[in-house]
Design an enzyme around this catalytic site. Structure first.
Site, PDB file in Angstrom:
ATOM      1  N   SER A  14       0.829  -1.214   0.000  1.00  0.00           N
ATOM      2  CA  SER A  14       0.000   0.000   0.000  1.00  0.00           C
ATOM      3  C   SER A  14       0.859   1.258   0.000  1.00  0.00           C
ATOM      4  CB  SER A  14      -0.900   0.036   1.245  1.00  0.00           C
ATOM      5  OG  SER A  14      -1.738  -1.090   1.294  1.00  0.00           O
ATOM      6  N   PHE A  16       4.135   3.946  -1.075  1.00  0.00           N
ATOM      7  CA  PHE A  16       4.538   4.703  -2.274  1.00  0.00           C
ATOM      8  C   PHE A  16       5.271   3.791  -3.265  1.00  0.00           C
ATOM      9  CE2 PHE A  16       8.180   7.801  -3.480  1.00  0.00           C
ATOM     10  CZ  PHE A  16       7.593   8.137  -4.681  1.00  0.00           C
ATOM     11  N   GLY A  18       5.866   0.451  -2.924  1.00  0.00           N
ATOM     12  CA  GLY A  18       5.196  -0.843  -3.043  1.00  0.00           C
ATOM     13  C   GLY A  18       4.099  -0.813  -4.089  1.00  0.00           C
ATOM     14  N   ASP A  50       0.685  -7.528  10.004  1.00  0.00           N
ATOM     15  CA  ASP A  50       1.877  -6.830  10.486  1.00  0.00           C
ATOM     16  C   ASP A  50       3.056  -7.778  10.297  1.00  0.00           C
ATOM     17  OD1 ASP A  50       3.933  -5.825  12.212  1.00  0.00           O
ATOM     18  OD2 ASP A  50       2.398  -4.704  13.308  1.00  0.00           O
ATOM     19  N   SER A  74       8.372  -0.528   5.883  1.00  0.00           N
ATOM     20  CA  SER A  74       9.196   0.108   6.930  1.00  0.00           C
ATOM     21  C   SER A  74       8.397   1.269   7.500  1.00  0.00           C
ATOM     22  CB  SER A  74      10.493   0.652   6.317  1.00  0.00           C
ATOM     23  OG  SER A  74      11.164   1.498   7.239  1.00  0.00           O
ATOM     24  N   SER A 113      18.297   0.757   1.993  1.00  0.00           N
ATOM     25  CA  SER A 113      18.399   2.203   1.786  1.00  0.00           C
ATOM     26  C   SER A 113      19.867   2.574   1.607  1.00  0.00           C
ATOM     27  CB  SER A 113      17.839   2.945   3.000  1.00  0.00           C
ATOM     28  OG  SER A 113      18.195   4.321   2.927  1.00  0.00           O
ATOM     29  N   LYS A 144      17.729  -0.349   9.199  1.00  0.00           N
ATOM     30  CA  LYS A 144      17.728  -0.799   7.799  1.00  0.00           C
ATOM     31  C   LYS A 144      18.993  -1.620   7.517  1.00  0.00           C
ATOM     32  CE  LYS A 144      15.135   0.206   4.897  1.00  0.00           C
ATOM     33  NZ  LYS A 144      13.833  -0.405   4.459  1.00  0.00           N
ATOM     34  N   PRO A 167      18.062   2.011  -2.550  1.00  0.00           N
ATOM     35  CA  PRO A 167      17.750   3.286  -3.209  1.00  0.00           C
ATOM     36  C   PRO A 167      18.154   4.470  -2.333  1.00  0.00           C
ATOM     37  CG  PRO A 167      15.733   2.151  -2.529  1.00  0.00           C
ATOM     38  CD  PRO A 167      16.876   1.271  -2.137  1.00  0.00           C
ATOM     39  N   ILE A 170      13.700   8.789  -3.163  1.00  0.00           N
ATOM     40  CA  ILE A 170      12.776   8.350  -4.223  1.00  0.00           C
ATOM     41  C   ILE A 170      11.752   9.467  -4.447  1.00  0.00           C
ATOM     42  CG2 ILE A 170      11.162   6.560  -4.946  1.00  0.00           C
ATOM     43  CD1 ILE A 170      12.396   4.687  -2.868  1.00  0.00           C
TER      44      ILE A 170
HETATM   45  P1  NAD Z   1       5.824   4.139   2.564  1.00  0.00           P
HETATM   46  O1  NAD Z   1       5.666   4.590   3.970  1.00  0.00           O
HETATM   47  O2  NAD Z   1       5.034   4.856   1.520  1.00  0.00           O
HETATM   48  O3  NAD Z   1       5.483   2.583   2.441  1.00  0.00           O
HETATM   49  C1  NAD Z   1       5.801   1.662   3.445  1.00  0.00           C
HETATM   50  C2  NAD Z   1       4.587   0.741   3.642  1.00  0.00           C
HETATM   51  O4  NAD Z   1       4.931  -0.216   4.659  1.00  0.00           O
HETATM   52  C3  NAD Z   1       3.335   1.489   4.131  1.00  0.00           C
HETATM   53  O5  NAD Z   1       2.233   1.200   3.291  1.00  0.00           O
HETATM   54  C4  NAD Z   1       3.116   0.948   5.549  1.00  0.00           C
HETATM   55  O6  NAD Z   1       1.757   0.852   5.909  1.00  0.00           O
HETATM   56  C5  NAD Z   1       3.775  -0.427   5.457  1.00  0.00           C
HETATM   57  N1  NAD Z   1       4.182  -0.924   6.765  1.00  0.00           N
HETATM   58  C6  NAD Z   1       4.834  -0.228   7.754  1.00  0.00           C
HETATM   59  N2  NAD Z   1       4.986  -1.008   8.828  1.00  0.00           N
HETATM   60  C7  NAD Z   1       4.442  -2.222   8.528  1.00  0.00           C
HETATM   61  C8  NAD Z   1       4.296  -3.430   9.243  1.00  0.00           C
HETATM   62  N3  NAD Z   1       4.732  -3.558  10.511  1.00  0.00           N
HETATM   63  N4  NAD Z   1       3.694  -4.478   8.630  1.00  0.00           N
HETATM   64  C9  NAD Z   1       3.239  -4.358   7.356  1.00  0.00           C
HETATM   65  N5  NAD Z   1       3.333  -3.225   6.632  1.00  0.00           N
HETATM   66  C10 NAD Z   1       3.931  -2.171   7.210  1.00  0.00           C
HETATM   67  O7  NAD Z   1       7.390   4.167   2.248  1.00  0.00           O
HETATM   68  P2  NAD Z   1       8.153   4.200   0.842  1.00  0.00           P
HETATM   69  O8  NAD Z   1       8.655   5.577   0.633  1.00  0.00           O
HETATM   70  O9  NAD Z   1       7.325   3.539  -0.203  1.00  0.00           O
HETATM   71  O10 NAD Z   1       9.413   3.294   1.192  1.00  0.00           O
HETATM   72  C11 NAD Z   1       9.432   1.921   0.817  1.00  0.00           C
HETATM   73  C12 NAD Z   1      10.751   1.316   1.238  1.00  0.00           C
HETATM   74  O11 NAD Z   1      11.827   2.009   0.602  1.00  0.00           O
HETATM   75  C13 NAD Z   1      11.039   1.384   2.737  1.00  0.00           C
HETATM   76  O12 NAD Z   1      11.611   0.149   3.134  1.00  0.00           O
HETATM   77  C14 NAD Z   1      12.046   2.496   2.883  1.00  0.00           C
HETATM   78  O13 NAD Z   1      12.908   2.276   3.994  1.00  0.00           O
HETATM   79  C15 NAD Z   1      12.795   2.377   1.557  1.00  0.00           C
HETATM   80  N6  NAD Z   1      13.390   3.638   1.096  1.00  0.00           N
HETATM   81  C16 NAD Z   1      12.599   4.715   0.829  1.00  0.00           C
HETATM   82  C17 NAD Z   1      13.164   5.901   0.345  1.00  0.00           C
HETATM   83  C18 NAD Z   1      12.319   7.112  -0.001  1.00  0.00           C
HETATM   84  O14 NAD Z   1      12.881   8.168  -0.371  1.00  0.00           O
HETATM   85  N7  NAD Z   1      10.994   7.030   0.062  1.00  0.00           N
HETATM   86  C19 NAD Z   1      14.549   5.963   0.169  1.00  0.00           C
HETATM   87  C20 NAD Z   1      15.335   4.839   0.448  1.00  0.00           C
HETATM   88  C21 NAD Z   1      14.737   3.672   0.911  1.00  0.00           C
END
Ligand code: NAD
Length: 242
Positions: A14, A16, A18, A50, A74, A113, A144, A167, A170
């Site tokens: 759900s 960004f 994913g 979860d 995360s 990350s 991480k 990454p 993003i």
């Molecule tokens: P996001 O918050 O949009 O998506 C993370 C999803 O994980 C959410 O839908 C949340 O509900 C779910 N989640 C959180 N805890 C959970 C749990 N205990 N059980 C099940 N689901 C759970 O974040 P994003 O920006 O899409 O990041 C995705 C991944 O990329 C993460 O692992 C993040 O560490 C990594 N990342 C993100 C960036 C960035 O700039 N956005 C940069 C480097 C790495």
């Protein structure tokens, strides 16, 4: 002989990133389901759960017939809740691996990350051979890094192949953190600050490209990994520019 296609479970589906991964898998005709603590989309089978609960993950894996997990979940960076980072990112990732092994999943792609090797000092032209910093930047990046290590240590054991991607920032449609944060800075009239000497650079990657990298990593996971020489220091890890 026809190749057997993988069936995917996107954990954090759900979110960004994913969501873009789910969409790209749908676009190429793959079977995909989503696992998350919240549901924001309704076009693929959804498993509410979860990742810290191994039974909830195993149940979703069994019911969806998953052969490849893409684990993007995360808590967002920037929170003060350090315990939550370790609970979800480290213990949760261990639970994902345990559930994968107990249900016979073959592949696990993990979103790490670039921050796992950042200690606050400049990093230029480094690659994945750079060691983790002695003092991690913060709890998010520390958790991480520990999760990434757990994933890589699981590679080749109990029938599971794993890979971790790192990454940097993003950007793109669906982002709920970066642009809103920048806009708050703008709204708060906090635009007259300069960090460093105004030549600082930061890597950003379009979300569609990060998602594509996850699909490519999953596709390549059956192939032998390319051999990289081990190195001990940041100096060793610098890539010659010419
Ligand atoms: P996001 O918050 O949009 O998506 C993370 C999803 O994980 C959410 O839908 C949340 O509900 C779910 N989640 C959180 N805890 C959970 C749990 N205990 N059980 C099940 N689901 C759970 O974040 P994003 O920006 O899409 O990041 C995705 C991944 O990329 C993460 O692992 C993040 O560490 C990594 N990342 C993100 C960036 C960035 O700039 N956005 C940069 C480097 C790495």
């Amino acid at each position: 002989m026809a190749e057997t296609k993988d069936s995917y479970l996107v954990i954090g589906g759900s979110g960004f990133l994913g969501r873009h991964i789910v969409q790209q898998l749908l676009d190429r005709g793959d079977a995909v389901a989503s696992f998350d603590i919240v549901q924001r989309h309704f076009d693929v089978p959804f498993y509410s759960g979860d990742i810290t609960n191994v039974d909830e993950v195993a149940n979703a894996l069994r019911k969806s017939g998953t052969t490849c997990i893409i684990h993007t979940a995360s808590p967002p960076a920037g929170s003060k809740n350090e315990a939550l980072y370790f609970k979800v990112n480290v213990e949760g990732t261990k639970a994902v691996i345990a559930a994968a092994v107990s249900t016979g999943v073959r592949k696990l792609v993990f979103t790490s990350s670039a921050g796992v090797v950042f200690n606050g000092n400049d990093l230029a032209n480094v690659d994945e051979r750079l060691p983790y910093p002695d003092v991690p930047l913060d709890a998010y990046n520390d958790s991480k890094a520990k999760a990434e290590q757990v994933v890589l240590e699981a590679n080749g054991k109990d029938g599971l192949l794993t890979v971790a991607l790192r990454p940097a920032g993003i950007f793109g449609p669906g982002d709920r953190q970066v642009m809103s944060g920048m806009y708050k800075v703008y709204e708060g009239n906090q635009t007259h600050f300069q960090i460093g000497d105004n030549t600082n650079l930061f890597d950003w990657t379009y979300v569609g490209n990060v998602a594509k990298a996850h699909l490519l990593a999953a596709d390549k996971l059956d192939l032998p990994a390319p051999a990289l020489p081990l190195c001990e220091s940041k100096e060793d890890a610098l890539i010659a520019e010419d």
